[in-house]
Design an enzyme around this catalytic site. Sequence first.
Site, PDB file in Angstrom:
ATOM      1  N   ASN A 214       0.854  -1.193   0.000  1.00  0.00           N
ATOM      2  CA  ASN A 214       0.000   0.000   0.000  1.00  0.00           C
ATOM      3  C   ASN A 214       0.884   1.235   0.000  1.00  0.00           C
ATOM      4  O   ASN A 214       2.103   1.136   0.031  1.00  0.00           O
ATOM      5  CB  ASN A 214      -0.940  -0.035   1.210  1.00  0.00           C
ATOM      6  N   ASP A 281      -4.559  -6.326   4.981  1.00  0.00           N
ATOM      7  CA  ASP A 281      -5.620  -7.180   5.529  1.00  0.00           C
ATOM      8  C   ASP A 281      -5.595  -8.578   4.919  1.00  0.00           C
ATOM      9  O   ASP A 281      -6.184  -9.502   5.465  1.00  0.00           O
ATOM     10  CB  ASP A 281      -6.986  -6.529   5.290  1.00  0.00           C
ATOM     11  N   LYS A 291       9.695 -17.152  -9.736  1.00  0.00           N
ATOM     12  CA  LYS A 291       9.088 -15.991 -10.380  1.00  0.00           C
ATOM     13  C   LYS A 291       7.993 -16.447 -11.349  1.00  0.00           C
ATOM     14  O   LYS A 291       8.237 -17.329 -12.173  1.00  0.00           O
ATOM     15  CB  LYS A 291      10.169 -15.205 -11.122  1.00  0.00           C
ATOM     16  N   PHE A 327      -4.966   3.699  14.435  1.00  0.00           N
ATOM     17  CA  PHE A 327      -5.035   4.739  13.402  1.00  0.00           C
ATOM     18  C   PHE A 327      -6.021   4.256  12.352  1.00  0.00           C
ATOM     19  O   PHE A 327      -6.002   3.072  11.990  1.00  0.00           O
ATOM     20  CB  PHE A 327      -3.643   4.986  12.791  1.00  0.00           C
ATOM     21  N   LYS A 341     -14.137   1.083  14.739  1.00  0.00           N
ATOM     22  CA  LYS A 341     -12.848   0.428  15.008  1.00  0.00           C
ATOM     23  C   LYS A 341     -12.426   0.623  16.466  1.00  0.00           C
ATOM     24  O   LYS A 341     -11.875  -0.280  17.090  1.00  0.00           O
ATOM     25  CB  LYS A 341     -11.763   0.975  14.062  1.00  0.00           C
ATOM     26  N   LYS A 345     -12.061  -2.883  18.460  1.00  0.00           N
ATOM     27  CA  LYS A 345     -10.695  -3.326  18.789  1.00  0.00           C
ATOM     28  C   LYS A 345     -10.332  -3.013  20.243  1.00  0.00           C
ATOM     29  O   LYS A 345      -9.183  -3.177  20.639  1.00  0.00           O
ATOM     30  CB  LYS A 345      -9.692  -2.692  17.817  1.00  0.00           C
TER      31      LYS A 345
HETATM   32  N1  CTP Z   1      -4.510  -3.116  11.905  1.00  0.00           N
HETATM   33  C1  CTP Z   1      -3.917  -4.226  12.441  1.00  0.00           C
HETATM   34  N2  CTP Z   1      -3.919  -5.415  11.757  1.00  0.00           N
HETATM   35  C2  CTP Z   1      -4.497  -5.508  10.553  1.00  0.00           C
HETATM   36  C3  CTP Z   1      -5.121  -4.371   9.998  1.00  0.00           C
HETATM   37  C4  CTP Z   1      -5.106  -3.193  10.694  1.00  0.00           C
HETATM   38  O1  CTP Z   1      -3.356  -4.159  13.540  1.00  0.00           O
HETATM   39  N3  CTP Z   1      -4.488  -6.672   9.911  1.00  0.00           N
HETATM   40  C5  CTP Z   1      -4.503  -1.860  12.670  1.00  0.00           C
HETATM   41  C6  CTP Z   1      -3.816  -0.689  11.975  1.00  0.00           C
HETATM   42  O2  CTP Z   1      -2.448  -0.590  12.324  1.00  0.00           O
HETATM   43  C7  CTP Z   1      -4.606   0.513  12.477  1.00  0.00           C
HETATM   44  C8  CTP Z   1      -5.993  -0.045  12.751  1.00  0.00           C
HETATM   45  O3  CTP Z   1      -5.850  -1.459  12.844  1.00  0.00           O
HETATM   46  O4  CTP Z   1      -4.096   1.018  13.697  1.00  0.00           O
HETATM   47  C9  CTP Z   1      -7.020   0.279  11.690  1.00  0.00           C
HETATM   48  O5  CTP Z   1      -6.512  -0.129  10.436  1.00  0.00           O
HETATM   49  P1  CTP Z   1      -7.338   0.113   9.094  1.00  0.00           P
HETATM   50  O6  CTP Z   1      -6.560  -0.452   7.957  1.00  0.00           O
HETATM   51  O7  CTP Z   1      -7.788   1.552   9.039  1.00  0.00           O
HETATM   52  O8  CTP Z   1      -8.653  -0.703   9.359  1.00  0.00           O
HETATM   53  P2  CTP Z   1      -9.057  -2.198   9.267  1.00  0.00           P
HETATM   54  O9  CTP Z   1      -9.341  -2.645  10.666  1.00  0.00           O
HETATM   55  O10 CTP Z   1      -8.057  -2.993   8.485  1.00  0.00           O
HETATM   56  O11 CTP Z   1     -10.434  -2.074   8.485  1.00  0.00           O
HETATM   57  P3  CTP Z   1     -10.715  -1.629   6.951  1.00  0.00           P
HETATM   58  O12 CTP Z   1      -9.472  -2.005   6.159  1.00  0.00           O
HETATM   59  O13 CTP Z   1     -11.908  -2.425   6.609  1.00  0.00           O
HETATM   60  O14 CTP Z   1     -10.994  -0.156   6.972  1.00  0.00           O
END
Ligand code: CTP
Length: 403
Positions: A214, A281, A291, A327, A341, A345
Site C-alpha cells: 500500500n 488485511d 518468479k 489509526f 474500530k 478493537k
Molecule cells: N490493523 C492491524 N492489523 C491488521 C489491519 C489493521 O493491527 N491486519 C490496525 C492498523 O495498524 C490501524 C488499525 O488497525 O491502527 C485500523 O486499520 P485500518 O486499515 O484503518 O482498518 P481495518 O481494521 O483494516 O479495516 P478496513 O481495512 O476495513 O478499513
Amino acid sequence: MDFSGKTIVVAITGGIAAYKACDLIRELYRRGAHRVLGIMTPTAEAFLPSLTVQALSRYPVYTSELSVDDHGVPIHIVLAQQADALLIVPATTDTLAKLAHGLADNLVTTTAITFTGKPVLIAPAMNTRMWDHPISQQNLETLKSVPNYQVIEPASGSLACGEVGEGHLADQETILQALYAALHPQRDLYNGVKVVVTAGGTSEPIDPVRVISNRSSGKMGLALADELAAMGAEVILITTRPPSGRRYPIMTVQTAADMKEAVEAQAAQSQLVLMAAAISDYRVDNPSAQKLKRTASESRQLDLVPNPDILAGLGANKPAGQILVGFAAESQALIHHATQKLQAKNLDAIVANDISRSDIGFEADHNEVTVLFPHRAPEMLTRSSKPEIARQLLLLLHQQFFA
Ligand code: CTP
C-alpha cells in the site's frame, strides 16, 4: 523536526570532518533555525575557510578567544547569553581533552565553559586509535558527567585516513535529532515510558519479485517515534521503512506476519502502543517460490487469505494500564468507521484521517486528524506537518492518560 526561533552556535574544531559542518549549518536553516552562528579554532581554519562558514551562516565568523562585539563585549559571553545551544562539530581529540579539563584557550573551549545551563552537544570525530586511547575514553566519561554536556558518539566506518573503525563523525540526522531532543520544550514528558510505535505499509509476497502493498510512507509513525524519543520515552519503532540516524531501537519488518511477531514480542512490556502502520488485511495464499512467468493470453487469479488483525488481538488481551491507540485511514464516513474500530478493537483512542484528500495523509508531509476516545468528545488536530501533528497528539495522549 523544527528549529524555528532557535539560535544555534556551530563550533568547528580542526579535523578533516570540519567540512561536514557546512551541510549542518544549511540543514539547520532548512529546518527553520532563526540564526546559526559559526565559531572556529585556528586549526579548523586550516581545514575550512572561515569565509565559507560565514557565507553559509550569514553572520560574521569569529576565530579568536579575544574577539569582542561592537560594544566591546567578549564574543563567548555574547554567545552564551544569546544562543539556545552550542554544537561542537567536529570535536577533535584535543578539544575533548581541553573540555574535560575545563581549559579555555581558544574561542570554542572558552565558549563551552561559559555556556552554563544550556545544551552543549559534542560530536567527536578522529582516528580510531585516538578515539580508543584510554585517555580519550577517560575524557569522554568526564564529559558525560557534566549535566549540560552531551556527547554524540562517533559511528564506525571508513575514516578519511583510510583506516576502518570507530571515529567517524555521527551522521547529520543523528546530530540533528540529538539537538532537537536537547531543545525540546517537553523533553521529560514521557520520561521512562515504554512505547511501541509501528509505521509503514506491510507488503505480502506474490512471488520472489512481486508484492501486494500500500502507499503508506511511514512518515507519521516515524514522526511519532522521533517525538517520543525527544520527549524521553523508551521507544521502539517497528517499521517497513527503517530511517537512518536514529538512536532508539528499530525493528524492520516486511509482512503482516513479521509485524505481528515483532509487535507481540514488544507490546507486553509497553505502557503505550501506537499502531500507525498500514497493515495488509490479506496475503497471497501460497506465494510462488519461483518468479511467475507471463502468460500472454490468460488472466491470472491470486487467492487472498485474511491476515490476523494485530491491533484487535492486542485489544482483546490488553494488560492492565496499557494504552492502545489505533489509526484509521478512511476515504468516507471518517468518524463513523473510526468509532466502529475504536469499539471493536477495544482501543483507548483512535486517530482518524481522511485519505480522500491529496494534501494530507498517505505519502504527504502534512496531516490533519481527529482523535476519538471512548468516553470523551473527539479532538481535532488541524492541518500541520506530520512532526507537529505527532507532537500535538502526544501532548493530548499525555494529558488524557499519563498526567
Ligand atoms: N490493523 C492491524 N492489523 C491488521 C489491519 C489493521 O493491527 N491486519 C490496525 C492498523 O495498524 C490501524 C488499525 O488497525 O491502527 C485500523 O486499520 P485500518 O486499515 O484503518 O482498518 P481495518 O481494521 O483494516 O479495516 P478496513 O481495512 O476495513 O478499513
